[in-house]
Design a protein around this motif. Structure first.
Motif, PDB file in Angstrom:
ATOM      1  N   ILE A 376       0.124   0.697  -0.543  1.00 32.41           N
ATOM      2  CA  ILE A 376       0.210   1.317   0.779  1.00 32.41           C
ATOM      3  C   ILE A 376       1.124   0.473   1.660  1.00 32.41           C
ATOM      4  CG2 ILE A 376      -1.053   1.943   2.863  1.00 32.41           C
ATOM      5  CD1 ILE A 376      -3.444   2.594   1.175  1.00 32.41           C
ATOM      6  N   PHE A 377       2.173   1.102   2.200  1.00 32.56           N
ATOM      7  CA  PHE A 377       3.028   0.488   3.207  1.00 32.56           C
ATOM      8  C   PHE A 377       2.483   0.907   4.580  1.00 32.56           C
ATOM      9  CE2 PHE A 377       5.782   0.383  -0.464  1.00 32.56           C
ATOM     10  CZ  PHE A 377       6.446  -0.826  -0.315  1.00 32.56           C
ATOM     11  N   LEU A 378       1.910  -0.049   5.298  1.00 32.71           N
ATOM     12  CA  LEU A 378       1.302   0.223   6.590  1.00 32.71           C
ATOM     13  C   LEU A 378       2.345  -0.026   7.679  1.00 32.71           C
ATOM     14  CD1 LEU A 378      -1.375   0.943   8.024  1.00 32.71           C
ATOM     15  CD2 LEU A 378      -1.852  -1.499   8.150  1.00 32.71           C
ATOM     16  N   VAL A 379       2.683   1.022   8.447  1.00 33.34           N
ATOM     17  CA  VAL A 379       3.700   0.909   9.494  1.00 33.34           C
ATOM     18  C   VAL A 379       3.119   1.371  10.820  1.00 33.34           C
ATOM     19  CG1 VAL A 379       5.587   1.273   7.874  1.00 33.34           C
ATOM     20  CG2 VAL A 379       4.593   3.224   9.045  1.00 33.34           C
ATOM     21  N   SER A 380       3.828   1.070  11.908  1.00 33.76           N
ATOM     22  CA  SER A 380       3.372   1.465  13.240  1.00 33.76           C
ATOM     23  C   SER A 380       4.580   1.840  14.076  1.00 33.76           C
ATOM     24  CB  SER A 380       2.597   0.318  13.896  1.00 33.76           C
ATOM     25  OG  SER A 380       2.199   0.688  15.205  1.00 33.76           O
ATOM     26  N   SER A 381       4.418   2.870  14.933  1.00 33.42           N
ATOM     27  CA  SER A 381       5.523   3.344  15.768  1.00 33.42           C
ATOM     28  C   SER A 381       5.605   2.619  17.101  1.00 33.42           C
ATOM     29  CB  SER A 381       5.365   4.855  16.009  1.00 33.42           C
ATOM     30  OG  SER A 381       5.383   5.544  14.791  1.00 33.42           O
ATOM     31  N   SER A 422       6.408   7.694 -11.124  1.00 28.55           N
ATOM     32  CA  SER A 422       5.618   6.616 -10.518  1.00 28.55           C
ATOM     33  C   SER A 422       5.567   6.705  -8.993  1.00 28.55           C
ATOM     34  CB  SER A 422       6.194   5.256 -10.934  1.00 28.55           C
ATOM     35  OG  SER A 422       7.559   5.167 -10.576  1.00 28.55           O
ATOM     36  N   LEU A 423       6.199   7.733  -8.398  1.00 31.25           N
ATOM     37  CA  LEU A 423       6.231   7.849  -6.940  1.00 31.25           C
ATOM     38  C   LEU A 423       4.841   8.066  -6.353  1.00 31.25           C
ATOM     39  CD1 LEU A 423       7.970   7.988  -4.382  1.00 31.25           C
ATOM     40  CD2 LEU A 423       8.252  10.448  -4.798  1.00 31.25           C
ATOM     41  N   HIS A 424       3.927   8.692  -7.126  1.00 35.80           N
ATOM     42  CA  HIS A 424       2.584   8.982  -6.603  1.00 35.80           C
ATOM     43  C   HIS A 424       1.799   7.715  -6.287  1.00 35.80           C
ATOM     44  CE1 HIS A 424       1.910   8.108 -10.844  1.00 35.80           C
ATOM     45  NE2 HIS A 424       0.661   7.802 -10.496  1.00 35.80           N
ATOM     46  N   LEU A 428       2.663   5.913   2.492  1.00 32.18           N
ATOM     47  CA  LEU A 428       3.122   5.417   3.788  1.00 32.18           C
ATOM     48  C   LEU A 428       2.096   5.843   4.834  1.00 32.18           C
ATOM     49  CD1 LEU A 428       5.457   4.014   5.333  1.00 32.18           C
ATOM     50  CD2 LEU A 428       6.454   6.274   5.677  1.00 32.18           C
ATOM     51  N   VAL A 429       1.459   4.870   5.498  1.00 33.10           N
ATOM     52  CA  VAL A 429       0.359   5.144   6.422  1.00 33.10           C
ATOM     53  C   VAL A 429       0.708   4.595   7.802  1.00 33.10           C
ATOM     54  CG1 VAL A 429      -2.075   4.750   6.932  1.00 33.10           C
ATOM     55  CG2 VAL A 429      -1.344   5.125   4.577  1.00 33.10           C
ATOM     56  N   SER A 430       0.438   5.412   8.831  1.00 36.79           N
ATOM     57  CA  SER A 430       0.673   4.996  10.211  1.00 36.79           C
ATOM     58  C   SER A 430      -0.492   5.479  11.067  1.00 36.79           C
ATOM     59  CB  SER A 430       2.000   5.575  10.732  1.00 36.79           C
ATOM     60  OG  SER A 430       2.158   5.290  12.099  1.00 36.79           O
ATOM     61  N   ALA A 448       4.505   9.696   0.019  1.00 39.44           N
ATOM     62  CA  ALA A 448       3.575  10.545   0.760  1.00 39.44           C
ATOM     63  C   ALA A 448       3.199   9.862   2.073  1.00 39.44           C
ATOM     64  CB  ALA A 448       2.320  10.797  -0.087  1.00 39.44           C
ATOM     65  N   LYS A 449       3.245  10.620   3.190  1.00 38.71           N
ATOM     66  CA  LYS A 449       3.012  10.055   4.528  1.00 38.71           C
ATOM     67  C   LYS A 449       1.687  10.568   5.089  1.00 38.71           C
ATOM     68  CE  LYS A 449       8.008  10.249   5.412  1.00 38.71           C
ATOM     69  NZ  LYS A 449       8.289  11.042   4.196  1.00 38.71           N
ATOM     70  N   TYR A 450       0.979   9.669   5.781  1.00 36.82           N
ATOM     71  CA  TYR A 450      -0.310  10.009   6.365  1.00 36.82           C
ATOM     72  C   TYR A 450      -0.402   9.390   7.750  1.00 36.82           C
ATOM     73  CZ  TYR A 450      -1.252  10.786   1.419  1.00 36.82           C
ATOM     74  OH  TYR A 450      -1.176  11.196   0.123  1.00 36.82           O
ATOM     75  N   CYS A 451      -0.955  10.152   8.685  1.00 40.51           N
ATOM     76  CA  CYS A 451      -1.178   9.681  10.049  1.00 40.51           C
ATOM     77  C   CYS A 451      -2.676   9.614  10.284  1.00 40.51           C
ATOM     78  CB  CYS A 451      -0.508  10.630  11.056  1.00 40.51           C
ATOM     79  SG  CYS A 451      -0.831  10.170  12.779  1.00 40.51           S
ATOM     80  N   LEU A 452      -3.194   8.408  10.518  1.00 37.41           N
ATOM     81  CA  LEU A 452      -4.625   8.240  10.787  1.00 37.41           C
ATOM     82  C   LEU A 452      -4.860   8.216  12.287  1.00 37.41           C
ATOM     83  CD1 LEU A 452      -5.515   5.492   8.143  1.00 37.41           C
ATOM     84  CD2 LEU A 452      -5.534   7.964   7.880  1.00 37.41           C
ATOM     85  N   MET A 453      -5.896   8.919  12.753  1.00 41.77           N
ATOM     86  CA  MET A 453      -6.966   9.516  11.966  1.00 41.77           C
ATOM     87  C   MET A 453      -6.757  11.027  11.718  1.00 41.77           C
ATOM     88  SD  MET A 453      -8.861   6.870  11.525  1.00 41.77           S
ATOM     89  CE  MET A 453     -10.461   7.445  11.022  1.00 41.77           C
ATOM     90  N   LYS A 454      -5.616  11.546  12.023  1.00 39.97           N
ATOM     91  CA  LYS A 454      -5.318  12.960  11.885  1.00 39.97           C
ATOM     92  C   LYS A 454      -5.437  13.420  10.444  1.00 39.97           C
ATOM     93  CE  LYS A 454      -1.503  16.226  12.396  1.00 39.97           C
ATOM     94  NZ  LYS A 454      -0.080  16.385  12.794  1.00 39.97           N
ATOM     95  N   ASP A 455      -4.880  12.666   9.504  1.00 41.29           N
ATOM     96  CA  ASP A 455      -4.849  13.073   8.103  1.00 41.29           C
ATOM     97  C   ASP A 455      -5.881  12.327   7.268  1.00 41.29           C
ATOM     98  OD1 ASP A 455      -2.650  14.673   8.738  1.00 41.29           O
ATOM     99  OD2 ASP A 455      -1.247  13.032   8.381  1.00 41.29           O
ATOM    100  N   ILE A 456      -6.996  11.958   7.854  1.00 37.83           N
ATOM    101  CA  ILE A 456      -7.959  11.104   7.148  1.00 37.83           C
ATOM    102  C   ILE A 456      -8.545  11.792   5.924  1.00 37.83           C
ATOM    103  CG2 ILE A 456      -9.808  11.839   8.711  1.00 37.83           C
ATOM    104  CD1 ILE A 456     -11.075   9.097   8.243  1.00 37.83           C
ATOM    105  N   ASP A 457      -8.839  13.115   6.013  1.00 35.20           N
ATOM    106  CA  ASP A 457      -9.428  13.809   4.868  1.00 35.20           C
ATOM    107  C   ASP A 457      -8.451  13.879   3.703  1.00 35.20           C
ATOM    108  OD1 ASP A 457     -11.745  14.175   6.261  1.00 35.20           O
ATOM    109  OD2 ASP A 457     -11.222  16.178   6.970  1.00 35.20           O
ATOM    110  N   ILE A 458      -7.202  14.247   4.002  1.00 27.42           N
ATOM    111  CA  ILE A 458      -6.186  14.341   2.946  1.00 27.42           C
ATOM    112  C   ILE A 458      -5.919  12.958   2.348  1.00 27.42           C
ATOM    113  CG2 ILE A 458      -3.804  15.009   2.461  1.00 27.42           C
ATOM    114  CD1 ILE A 458      -3.967  16.976   4.768  1.00 27.42           C
ATOM    115  N   PHE A 459      -5.871  11.930   3.216  1.00 27.38           N
ATOM    116  CA  PHE A 459      -5.615  10.570   2.749  1.00 27.38           C
ATOM    117  C   PHE A 459      -6.710  10.103   1.794  1.00 27.38           C
ATOM    118  CE2 PHE A 459      -6.593   6.050   3.382  1.00 27.38           C
ATOM    119  CZ  PHE A 459      -5.434   5.494   2.868  1.00 27.38           C
TER     120      PHE A 459
END
Length: 468
Positions: A376-381, A422-424, A428-430, A448-459
């Protein structure tokens, strides 16, 4: 060091060589810490190994019991870069009753003059060593030297191996004949010495004990122990004494059943009760399965996810983050969420400073990539100035180190992200919306990109899928 230990060590270190040409061999020895070639820049580096395999081999050195060593074999790729190949480093991590990490370095005695042997076959070598203990898992990884330079792909091969021990099933049968208890069980190839204990209950004193020595090739043994006529609720424990675990070997238990001799054979007069118990257990299992199916149908997606994650093995997650993110209030909070809510084992560089210092950041990242299920690459805007002011004193120069580790991990894993197979593995989490103006490397856009807590179920769902 005793004479026996010296002989064993010399045997292990000398049990290595090549298959094919006798005039080109290898010399192997233990190596602690990173390879010395990591300190230099190399214009040319060898290709990855073509194949890596391992198997257990039995050894009998002045003993009657069986012990095992790992026979590691590898073959070289047919490539022109073989001319710069100087050595192959092999590392073994054991996990089970205890953890251990050890590496050997196998130097090739001469430079390769051709890509194949005289018979136009691949160069093949093997090393016999690394003593094996029962009930252990071994992760074996190997890579050629000199290694890839920093910011370049670091090829390596890894395999898993399981040692025997936990597979021993003595298949104990215990029955009472008048004033004797007959104990039958299957012996193990790991040892010949056993102790048999009889007890009225687990907290009670041992009422009878017998030491037993079996023959080397004996697979099933039987022994009778005298007891009183009133002893009807005895439990039996069999304690093996294997060389590797000594007096700490796992015990096996058996329960007493009354036996009746009938025309030279022994029959269990309580067979009817056993049939009833089996049928009752099957009915209970069927009811439980039906209840679980109904429960899953009426619960929402989130409840179903947490039920599955509680029953499956933990997901190993490597978290990589840049210096802009607050370590205490963001990285540690995210790691706690992964551990408690997603049933994950989290790997963070700050928690493994000692191993990074011993192995070097490149080899540490390469090894973690092999054992991790997800990266997981953890990033912030945005940056939190208030958090920076509070945490700056306690973090020290960790921000520069985290930025270096983030850049190093990106460059090391970049080739994997370009490979669809191997991409799966990469995510990328923000904690805020990710848009096209972000400053992180563009290659991460393919993850694959995820925005927490918006995409928490999918993540959480995608994270748990890595063990399916």
């Amino acid at each position: 060091m005793t004479l026996a230990a010296s002989v064993l060590l010399s045997l292990v270190l000398s049990s290595c060589g090549s298959w094919g040409q006798d005039w080109l061999s290898i010399t192997c020895g233990f190596e602690t810490g990173p390879a010395r070639e990591l300190r230099k820049w190399h214009n040319l580096t060898p290709a990855d190994l073509h194949n890596l395999s391992a198997q257990l081999v039995e050894t009998e050195v002045e003993t009657y019991f069986r012990s095992y060593l790992i026979n590691i074999s590898w073959s070289l790729s047919i490539d022109a870069s073989i001319k710069v190949l100087t050595a192959t480093k092999i590392c073994v991590m054991s996990k089970g009753t205890r953890e251990h990490f050890e590496c050997i370095r196998c130097n090739y005695t001469e430079k390769f003059q051709s890509q194949t042997t005289f018979g136009h076959r691949r160069w093949q070598f093997h090393y016999i060593g690394f003593p094996v203990e029962p009930d252990m898992f071994y992760l074996i990884s190997a890579y050629n030297l000199p290694p890839a330079n920093i910011y370049e792909d670091s090829p390596s091969k890894s395999i898993m191996l399981t040692s025997p021990g936990s597979l021993w099933n003595p298949n104990i049968t215990v029955c009472k004949i008048v004033a004797e208890v007959e104990v039958n069980f299957t012996t193990s190839s790991l040892g010949t010495k056993y102790a048999i204990l009889l007890q009225e209950c687990e907290e009670c004193d041992v009422s009878a004990e017998m030491d037993l020595m079996t023959k080397i090739n004996e697979t099933r043994t039987s022994v009778r122990i005298p007891v009183s006529d009133q002893s009807n609720n005895l439990s039996v424990q069999i304690i093996p004494y294997f060389p590797k675990c000594g007096t700490d070997c796992p015990r096996r238990k058996g329960t007493l059943t009354e036996c009746v001799q009938n025309q030279g054979t022994i029959t269990i007069n309580s067979a009817g009760r056993y049939v009833f118990y089996i049928l009752a257990a099957l009915c209970v299992i069927l009811c439980v399965v039906t209840a679980v199916v109904c429960f899953r149908r009426i619960n929402d997606t989130k409840q179903m996810f947490f039920l599955r994650t509680a029953l499956q093995q933990p997901v190993k997650v490597l978290v990589v983050y840049p210096k802009e993110i607050c370590f205490h209030h963001t990285v540690l909070v995210f790691a706690d969420f992964l551990h408690k809510c997603c049933q994950s084992d989290v790997i963070i560089d700050m928690w493994q400073k000692r191993r990074i210092a011993e192995q070097g950041p490149v080899q540490w990242l390469a090894f973690q990539k092999e054992v991790a299920d997800k990266v997981i690459f953890l990033v912030s805007s945005y940056t939190n100035s208030e958090c920076d002011a509070v945490c700056h004193k306690s973090i020290g120069n960790h921000k520069d180190n985290s930025e270096c580790m983030f850049t190093l991990a990106f460059n090391l894993f970049c080739s994997d992200m370009k490979n669809m197979s191997s991409l799966h593995k990469y995510m990328l989490v923000s904690f805020s919306e990710i848009n096209s103006k972000e400053t992180f490397p563009s290659a991460l856009n393919s993850c694959a990109k995820y925005c927490l807590m918006k995409d928490i179920d999918i993540f959480c769902r995608d994270l748990s899928c890595s063990h399916r």
